[in-house]
Scaffold this active site. Structure first.
Site, PDB file in Angstrom:
ATOM      1  N   SER A 187     -11.398  -4.242   1.249  1.00 16.05           N
ATOM      2  CA  SER A 187     -11.508  -4.757   2.617  1.00 16.05           C
ATOM      3  C   SER A 187     -12.721  -4.145   3.293  1.00 16.05           C
ATOM      4  O   SER A 187     -12.786  -2.919   3.480  1.00 16.05           O
ATOM      5  CB  SER A 187     -10.260  -4.402   3.416  1.00 16.05           C
ATOM      6  OG  SER A 187     -10.541  -4.575   4.792  1.00 16.05           O
ATOM      7  N   HIS A 226     -12.394  -8.780   0.642  1.00 18.10           N
ATOM      8  CA  HIS A 226     -11.372  -9.106   1.639  1.00 18.10           C
ATOM      9  C   HIS A 226     -12.013  -8.925   3.014  1.00 18.10           C
ATOM     10  O   HIS A 226     -12.483  -7.834   3.360  1.00 18.10           O
ATOM     11  CB  HIS A 226     -10.177  -8.179   1.452  1.00 18.10           C
ATOM     12  CG  HIS A 226      -9.026  -8.451   2.360  1.00 18.10           C
ATOM     13  ND1 HIS A 226      -8.073  -9.406   2.091  1.00 18.10           N
ATOM     14  CD2 HIS A 226      -8.668  -7.886   3.544  1.00 18.10           C
ATOM     15  CE1 HIS A 226      -7.167  -9.414   3.060  1.00 18.10           C
ATOM     16  NE2 HIS A 226      -7.505  -8.507   3.952  1.00 18.10           N
ATOM     17  N   ASP A 272     -11.532  -9.194   6.963  1.00 15.19           N
ATOM     18  CA  ASP A 272     -10.493  -9.206   7.999  1.00 15.19           C
ATOM     19  C   ASP A 272     -11.036  -9.776   9.298  1.00 15.19           C
ATOM     20  O   ASP A 272     -11.883  -9.165   9.948  1.00 15.19           O
ATOM     21  CB  ASP A 272      -9.974  -7.780   8.233  1.00 15.19           C
ATOM     22  CG  ASP A 272      -9.083  -7.305   7.096  1.00 15.19           C
ATOM     23  OD1 ASP A 272      -8.112  -8.010   6.791  1.00 15.19           O
ATOM     24  OD2 ASP A 272      -9.372  -6.244   6.517  1.00 15.19           O
ATOM     25  N   MET A 323     -10.213 -10.695  13.059  1.00 12.46           N
ATOM     26  CA  MET A 323      -9.249 -10.376  14.129  1.00 12.46           C
ATOM     27  C   MET A 323      -9.781 -10.882  15.464  1.00 12.46           C
ATOM     28  O   MET A 323     -10.962 -10.702  15.763  1.00 12.46           O
ATOM     29  CB  MET A 323      -9.058  -8.863  14.215  1.00 12.46           C
ATOM     30  CG  MET A 323      -8.650  -8.203  12.910  1.00 12.46           C
ATOM     31  SD  MET A 323      -8.262  -6.471  13.187  1.00 12.46           S
ATOM     32  CE  MET A 323      -8.097  -5.901  11.485  1.00 12.46           C
ATOM     33  N   HIS A 336      -9.001 -13.053   5.648  1.00 15.20           N
ATOM     34  CA  HIS A 336      -7.656 -12.798   6.179  1.00 15.20           C
ATOM     35  C   HIS A 336      -7.707 -13.053   7.684  1.00 15.20           C
ATOM     36  O   HIS A 336      -8.224 -12.235   8.436  1.00 15.20           O
ATOM     37  CB  HIS A 336      -7.267 -11.348   5.842  1.00 15.20           C
ATOM     38  CG  HIS A 336      -5.940 -10.939   6.378  1.00 15.20           C
ATOM     39  ND1 HIS A 336      -5.537  -9.616   6.405  1.00 15.20           N
ATOM     40  CD2 HIS A 336      -4.910 -11.657   6.912  1.00 15.20           C
ATOM     41  CE1 HIS A 336      -4.322  -9.546   6.934  1.00 15.20           C
ATOM     42  NE2 HIS A 336      -3.927 -10.763   7.262  1.00 15.20           N
ATOM     43  N   MET A 347      -6.436 -13.036  10.975  1.00 14.20           N
ATOM     44  CA  MET A 347      -5.449 -12.464  11.913  1.00 14.20           C
ATOM     45  C   MET A 347      -5.774 -13.011  13.291  1.00 14.20           C
ATOM     46  O   MET A 347      -6.251 -12.304  14.186  1.00 14.20           O
ATOM     47  CB  MET A 347      -5.517 -10.936  11.852  1.00 14.20           C
ATOM     48  CG  MET A 347      -4.894 -10.384  10.576  1.00 14.20           C
ATOM     49  SD  MET A 347      -5.290  -8.658  10.294  1.00 14.20           S
ATOM     50  CE  MET A 347      -6.858  -8.856   9.455  1.00 14.20           C
ATOM     51  N   MET A 395       2.001  -8.361   3.926  1.00 11.51           N
ATOM     52  CA  MET A 395       1.401  -7.220   4.630  1.00 11.51           C
ATOM     53  C   MET A 395       2.233  -5.964   4.392  1.00 11.51           C
ATOM     54  O   MET A 395       3.455  -5.978   4.532  1.00 11.51           O
ATOM     55  CB  MET A 395       1.331  -7.490   6.138  1.00 11.51           C
ATOM     56  CG  MET A 395       0.285  -8.510   6.562  1.00 11.51           C
ATOM     57  SD  MET A 395      -1.403  -8.135   6.033  1.00 11.51           S
ATOM     58  CE  MET A 395      -1.723  -6.574   6.864  1.00 11.51           C
ATOM     59  N   GLY A 422      -3.955  -5.041  12.006  1.00 12.05           N
ATOM     60  CA  GLY A 422      -4.796  -4.689  13.156  1.00 12.05           C
ATOM     61  C   GLY A 422      -5.795  -3.582  12.870  1.00 12.05           C
ATOM     62  O   GLY A 422      -6.895  -3.588  13.414  1.00 12.05           O
ATOM     63  N   PHE A 423      -5.406  -2.657  12.012  1.00 10.59           N
ATOM     64  CA  PHE A 423      -6.259  -1.490  11.788  1.00 10.59           C
ATOM     65  C   PHE A 423      -6.205  -1.031  10.334  1.00 10.59           C
ATOM     66  O   PHE A 423      -5.165  -1.161   9.681  1.00 10.59           O
ATOM     67  CB  PHE A 423      -5.813  -0.330  12.692  1.00 10.59           C
ATOM     68  CG  PHE A 423      -5.862  -0.690  14.151  1.00 10.59           C
ATOM     69  CD1 PHE A 423      -7.040  -0.563  14.882  1.00 10.59           C
ATOM     70  CD2 PHE A 423      -4.746  -1.217  14.783  1.00 10.59           C
ATOM     71  CE1 PHE A 423      -7.097  -0.933  16.220  1.00 10.59           C
ATOM     72  CE2 PHE A 423      -4.787  -1.598  16.125  1.00 10.59           C
ATOM     73  CZ  PHE A 423      -5.964  -1.457  16.850  1.00 10.59           C
ATOM     74  N   GLY A 424      -7.312  -0.473   9.877  1.00 10.74           N
ATOM     75  CA  GLY A 424      -7.344   0.159   8.566  1.00 10.74           C
ATOM     76  C   GLY A 424      -6.769   1.560   8.647  1.00 10.74           C
ATOM     77  O   GLY A 424      -6.507   2.080   9.741  1.00 10.74           O
ATOM     78  N   GLY A 425      -6.532   2.158   7.487  1.00  9.24           N
ATOM     79  CA  GLY A 425      -6.141   3.557   7.432  1.00  9.24           C
ATOM     80  C   GLY A 425      -4.705   3.875   7.798  1.00  9.24           C
ATOM     81  O   GLY A 425      -4.373   5.036   8.060  1.00  9.24           O
ATOM     82  N   ASP A 475      -1.598  -5.791   1.221  1.00 10.30           N
ATOM     83  CA  ASP A 475      -2.691  -5.358   2.090  1.00 10.30           C
ATOM     84  C   ASP A 475      -2.182  -4.319   3.077  1.00 10.30           C
ATOM     85  O   ASP A 475      -1.322  -4.618   3.904  1.00 10.30           O
ATOM     86  CB  ASP A 475      -3.228  -6.597   2.828  1.00 10.30           C
ATOM     87  CG  ASP A 475      -4.367  -6.297   3.782  1.00 10.30           C
ATOM     88  OD1 ASP A 475      -4.926  -5.183   3.728  1.00 10.30           O
ATOM     89  OD2 ASP A 475      -4.707  -7.200   4.571  1.00 10.30           O
ATOM     90  N   GLY A 476      -2.759  -3.114   2.952  1.00 13.98           N
ATOM     91  CA  GLY A 476      -2.451  -2.060   3.908  1.00 13.98           C
ATOM     92  C   GLY A 476      -1.906  -0.813   3.242  1.00 13.98           C
ATOM     93  O   GLY A 476      -0.882  -0.848   2.576  1.00 13.98           O
ATOM     94  N   GLY A 477      -2.642   0.285   3.387  1.00 17.61           N
ATOM     95  CA  GLY A 477      -2.170   1.569   2.873  1.00 17.61           C
ATOM     96  C   GLY A 477      -2.201   1.697   1.363  1.00 17.61           C
ATOM     97  O   GLY A 477      -1.534   2.567   0.803  1.00 17.61           O
ATOM     98  N   GLY A 491      -8.981  -0.831   1.795  1.00 15.07           N
ATOM     99  CA  GLY A 491     -10.109  -0.606   2.690  1.00 15.07           C
ATOM    100  C   GLY A 491     -10.549   0.834   2.667  1.00 15.07           C
ATOM    101  O   GLY A 491     -11.530   1.204   2.001  1.00 15.07           O
TER     102      GLY A 491
HETATM  103  C1  DX5 Z   1      -5.241  -4.464   8.392  1.00 24.19           C
HETATM  104  C2  DX5 Z   1      -6.116  -5.251   7.476  1.00 24.19           C
HETATM  105  C3  DX5 Z   1      -6.364  -4.607   6.177  1.00 24.19           C
HETATM  106  C4  DX5 Z   1      -7.060  -3.264   6.268  1.00 24.19           C
HETATM  107  C5  DX5 Z   1      -6.481  -2.401   5.218  1.00 24.19           C
HETATM  108  O1  DX5 Z   1      -4.867  -5.259   9.463  1.00 24.19           O
HETATM  109  O2  DX5 Z   1      -5.530  -6.505   7.201  1.00 24.19           O
HETATM  110  O3  DX5 Z   1      -7.064  -5.478   5.303  1.00 24.19           O
HETATM  111  O4  DX5 Z   1      -8.437  -3.330   6.082  1.00 24.19           O
HETATM  112  O5  DX5 Z   1      -6.997  -1.113   5.347  1.00 24.19           O
HETATM  113  P1  DX5 Z   1      -6.443   0.108   4.496  1.00 24.19           P
HETATM  114  O6  DX5 Z   1      -6.620  -0.243   3.057  1.00 24.19           O
HETATM  115  O7  DX5 Z   1      -7.300   1.223   4.944  1.00 24.19           O
HETATM  116  O8  DX5 Z   1      -4.996   0.281   4.855  1.00 24.19           O
HETATM  117 ZN    ZN Z   2      -6.434  -7.737   5.604  1.00 22.83          ZN
END
Ligand code: DX5
Ligand code: ZN
Length: 246
Positions: A9, A34, A36, A38, A75, A77, A168, A173-176, A202-204, A224
């Protein structure tokens, strides 16, 4: 089972140097990118729109086959997924993944900020995405039950069936953020019911959590911060791939 697909991502890449980040990530062994999108409505954050996707397209060779290497996995959102289909098709998006929650919601129509009142249902939207020459994905947030996806997945009309499902594993909404292991039963349920389905998580996701997602049956892995935060992104991409391929 479908092949392992690693889709970093770019949300965690350097936004000041996105073109280079994209080409380097593919050179480092990634299959897809990927991307994102938003809108500040569907999720409490904003990223970028179709003009950015179109400027990134020349940095990565387009896939030679459906879902092949170089796929731009967008993606979406966003509160109004139908509104942006044509622009993203023209920008070079290959796989347009919208949220089920947005497609069934009527809030967009009454949103005073919105300029379009056109809402749609998931089946119609998938047909429209296909008609515009893209592959279609459908995503669900952590609080949405997996059963809502059966209607499209079991459709007898080929044009209404999605090419991928995105489960999901964080609240979007956010990475990390931290991986929500409680989403794995959804993945397992889908994998048992649809052995050939492309299932994205996707996520974590990273080296610590990939084993659980792979075991449940996910084959498309978004990462990501785990990729872009690593000193050697190529090593992480390889490790994720090996974990899915075992
Ligand atoms: C979150 C995004 C993800 C995000 C994942 O809303 O859809 O694609 O980039 O980030 P990580 O891999 O850091 O959780
Ligand atoms: Zn995503």
């Amino acid at each position: 089972p479908p092949p392992a697909v690693i889709a970093p991502s770019i949300l965690s890449a350097d936004f000041g140097a996105l073109g280079a980040a994209c080409s380097e990530t593919i050179e480092n062994g990634a299959d897809w990118l990927h991307i994102d999108i938003m809108d500040g409505h569907f999720v409490p954050n904003m990223t970028f729109g179709a003009p950015v996707v179109s400027k990134l397209r020349p940095h990565v060779q387009r896939p030679k086959t459906a879902l092949g290497k170089g796929t731009f996995d967008c993606h979406m959102m966003i509160a109004e997924p139908k509104k942006w289909v044509t622009e993203f098709a023209n920008a070079g998006c290959d796989l347009y993944t919208f949220h089920h929650e947005a497609a069934i919601s009527s809030t967009a129509a009454s949103d005073p900020v919105s300029t379009s009142s056109e809402q749609t249902n998931p089946k119609e939207l998938i047909r429209f995405i296909h008609a515009k020459g893209m592959l279609a994905g459908i995503a669900i947030k952590p609080d949405t039950e997996v059963e809502v996806l059966y209607e499209v997945l079991d459709s007898a009309v080929k044009e209404e069936v999605p090419d991928m499902v995105l489960i999901m594993t964080v609240h979007p909404g956010f990475g990390g953020q931290s991986f929500l292991e409680g989403m794995m039963p959804k993945v397992k349920t889908l994998r048992d019911r649809y052995p050939e389905l492309y299932i994205e998580v996707d996520g974590g996701l990273g080296e610590k959590t990939i084993g659980r997602a792979a075991k449940a049956g996910a084959n498309v892995i978004v990462a990501g911060s785990a990729v872009f935060g690593a000193p050697e992104p190529g090593r992480v991409i390889g490790a994720l791939r090996r974990a899915v391929e075992v």
